[in-house]
Design a protein around this motif. Structure first.
Motif, PDB file in Angstrom:
ATOM      1  N   THR A 124      51.220  43.196  37.038  1.00  0.00           N
ATOM      2  CA  THR A 124      50.988  41.824  36.600  1.00  0.00           C
ATOM      3  C   THR A 124      50.224  41.027  37.647  1.00  0.00           C
ATOM      4  OG1 THR A 124      53.140  41.152  37.449  1.00  0.00           O
ATOM      5  CG2 THR A 124      53.033  41.771  35.121  1.00  0.00           C
TER       6      THR A 124
ATOM      7  N   GLN B 274      43.492  37.579  37.635  1.00  0.00           N
ATOM      8  CA  GLN B 274      42.402  37.362  36.687  1.00  0.00           C
ATOM      9  C   GLN B 274      42.592  36.047  35.926  1.00  0.00           C
ATOM     10  OE1 GLN B 274      42.542  40.945  34.357  1.00  0.00           O
ATOM     11  NE2 GLN B 274      41.203  42.071  35.765  1.00  0.00           N
ATOM     12  N   GLU B 275      43.817  35.785  35.498  1.00  0.00           N
ATOM     13  CA  GLU B 275      44.088  34.534  34.785  1.00  0.00           C
ATOM     14  C   GLU B 275      43.878  33.343  35.709  1.00  0.00           C
ATOM     15  OE1 GLU B 275      47.985  34.781  33.055  1.00  0.00           O
ATOM     16  OE2 GLU B 275      47.409  36.425  31.726  1.00  0.00           O
TER      17      GLU B 275
ATOM     18  N   THR C 105      47.459  41.832  39.104  1.00  0.00           N
ATOM     19  CA  THR C 105      46.052  41.858  38.722  1.00  0.00           C
ATOM     20  C   THR C 105      45.811  40.888  37.575  1.00  0.00           C
ATOM     21  OG1 THR C 105      45.916  44.176  39.332  1.00  0.00           O
ATOM     22  CG2 THR C 105      44.176  43.325  37.908  1.00  0.00           C
ATOM     23  N   GLN C 106      46.680  40.935  36.583  1.00  0.00           N
ATOM     24  CA  GLN C 106      46.538  40.052  35.433  1.00  0.00           C
ATOM     25  C   GLN C 106      46.662  38.592  35.878  1.00  0.00           C
ATOM     26  OE1 GLN C 106      49.397  40.736  32.368  1.00  0.00           O
ATOM     27  NE2 GLN C 106      48.422  39.362  30.924  1.00  0.00           N
TER      28      GLN C 106
END
Length: 188
Positions: free
Chosen positions: A38, A44-45, A40-41
């Motif tokens: 998460t 990115q977000e 990485t996510q």
């Protein structure tokens, strides 16, 4: 506006931290994925949010520049006197768009709300808009009262131009709006 760079820095820091973890794992010869996918996510977000905030800041700066140009032109056309300068300054200050704070956290997911909750939220947002509009109207009326008859004619003409641009042509006119964004008011 200070929250915009903080978000961008936070997103960059998260991305850098993830890159550092990946580089460390590669250097140690570990092929296992990081334990927190998460991250990485989230990075990115966070980066996307930072980009949206930066674009919003650009739009706001552009809008502020155009508004200042229109205000300067209106002030020149009205031929504001030294005695009217305080009223002009108050008018400009009171008609500035409110600087709403940057959104904190993710956007609320309205799909999780019930219909009555959505209706209540929409009513609350409308009440806020109506209050801001009322304050703007009071500011315009207060300033208008300070103008002499000739200045009022100029102000009326400039405001009517704005109404026509916004598609509010008046009785007997073509009321087809043609889509797009509508804004009330005129020069300011």
């Amino acid at each position: 506006m200070t929250s915009i760079p903080k978000r961008a820095l936070m997103a960059a820091a998260l991305a850098a931290a993830f890159a550092g973890l990946s580089a460390t794992a590669i250097a140690q010869g570990t092929t296992a994925a990081p334990t927190a996918p998460t991250t990485t996510q989230q990075a990115q977000e966070g980066a996307k949010e930072g980009q949206r905030d930066a674009k919003r800041a650009e739009r706001m700066a552009s809008m502020q520049k155009r508004m200042a140009e229109r205000q300067a032109a209106l002030k020149a056309e009205l031929k504001i006197t030294a005695e009217q300068e305080p009223a002009w300054n108050a008018f400009v200050a009171r008609t500035q768009p409110d600087a709403r704070p940057a959104r904190q956290g993710p956007r609320e997911d309205w799909s999780k709300l019930t219909t009555p909750q959505r209706l209540d939220k929409m009513a609350a947002m409308k009440a806020e808009r109506d209050a801001r509009m009322g304050q703007r109207h009071d500011a315009i009326k207060s300033f208008y009262a300070v103008l002499n008859a000739e200045q009022q004619k100029v102000f009326d003409a400039k405001q009517m131009q704005g109404f026509q641009r916004a598609g509010m042509k008046g009785p007997g006119k073509n009321h087809h709006h043609g889509g797009g964004h509508h804004r009330m008011g005129g020069t300011i």
